[in-house]
Design a protein around this motif. Structure first.
Motif, PDB file in Angstrom:
ATOM      1  N   ASP A  11       5.896  32.965 -30.010  1.00 24.55           N
ATOM      2  CA  ASP A  11       5.557  34.328 -29.689  1.00 24.55           C
ATOM      3  C   ASP A  11       4.390  34.200 -28.715  1.00 24.55           C
ATOM      4  N   ILE A  90      11.595  38.181 -30.773  1.00 29.19           N
ATOM      5  CA  ILE A  90      11.208  36.931 -31.211  1.00 29.19           C
ATOM      6  C   ILE A  90      11.757  36.761 -32.562  1.00 29.19           C
ATOM      7  N   THR A 108       3.424  31.699 -34.640  1.00 28.83           N
ATOM      8  CA  THR A 108       2.644  33.157 -34.691  1.00 28.83           C
ATOM      9  C   THR A 108       1.547  33.315 -35.262  1.00 28.83           C
TER      10      THR A 108
END
Length: 175
Positions: A11, A90, A108
């Motif tokens: 991400d 994502i 992330t």
């Protein structure tokens, strides 16, 4: 026994904090919209562009079905209002790769992405935070008139008074 195909989905925060896709042996993916979240001429954007140009990072737009699945899981746990469209993509890309036979992991630090990833049975790893300690199911409520809404309520506003809804944990389980 066949080789397991592994994929990493990055991400935006992965690029911002300096995560280097070249350090990975797995196939590395992200979504095209990540570029829009990075400042022009920033080191993060240069890092992303270099990884794409070298072929180390593949940018893929997730299929509508995968996006719908990510959106529905986000709605079910009450994180939909906390996720941007890029965040949803994502998650959707990880779902799609999983459907294609990969074992995906999302890199992330976004707690909402982590919470929804758990709901979708997708692994995740934090970069600079410790990650979430609990997986939460949220309750939406109106801070003005105190009406309660289910986590999958479609609007950001109270249907009675029009106040912007807030959320609070309804239940939690260990991460």
């Amino acid at each position: 026994m066949r080789n397991e195909r592994k994929a990493i989905v990055l991400d935006t925060t992965a690029f911002i904090v300096g995560f280097n896709p070249y350090d990975l042996h797995e196939e590395t993916y992200s979504v095209p919209n990540v570029k829009e979240e990075l400042m022009e001429d920033s080191t993060a954007k240069l890092r992303l562009n270099a990884a794409v140009k070298s072929g180390k990072l593949k940018l893929r737009e997730p299929a509508v079905q995968a996006l719908n699945k990510a959106r529905e899981a986000s709605r079910e746990v009450g994180d939909l209002l906390s996720l941007s469209e890029v965040d949803l993509k994502i998650l959707a890309l990880a779902v799609q790769l999983k459907g294609e036979g990969y074992t995906p992991r999302i890199i992330t630090d976004d707690y909402s992405i982590q919470n929804v990833a758990k709901k979708l049975s997708v692994d995740y790893t934090s970069i600079i935070t410790y990650g979430i300690k609990f997986h939460l199911k949220w309750l939406l409520y109106c801070p003005a008139c105190h009406k309660k809404y289910p986590p999958d309520f479609e609007s950001e506003r109270c249907s009675i008074c029009g106040t912007r809804l807030k959320r609070k944990p309804l239940s939690k389980s260990p991460a």
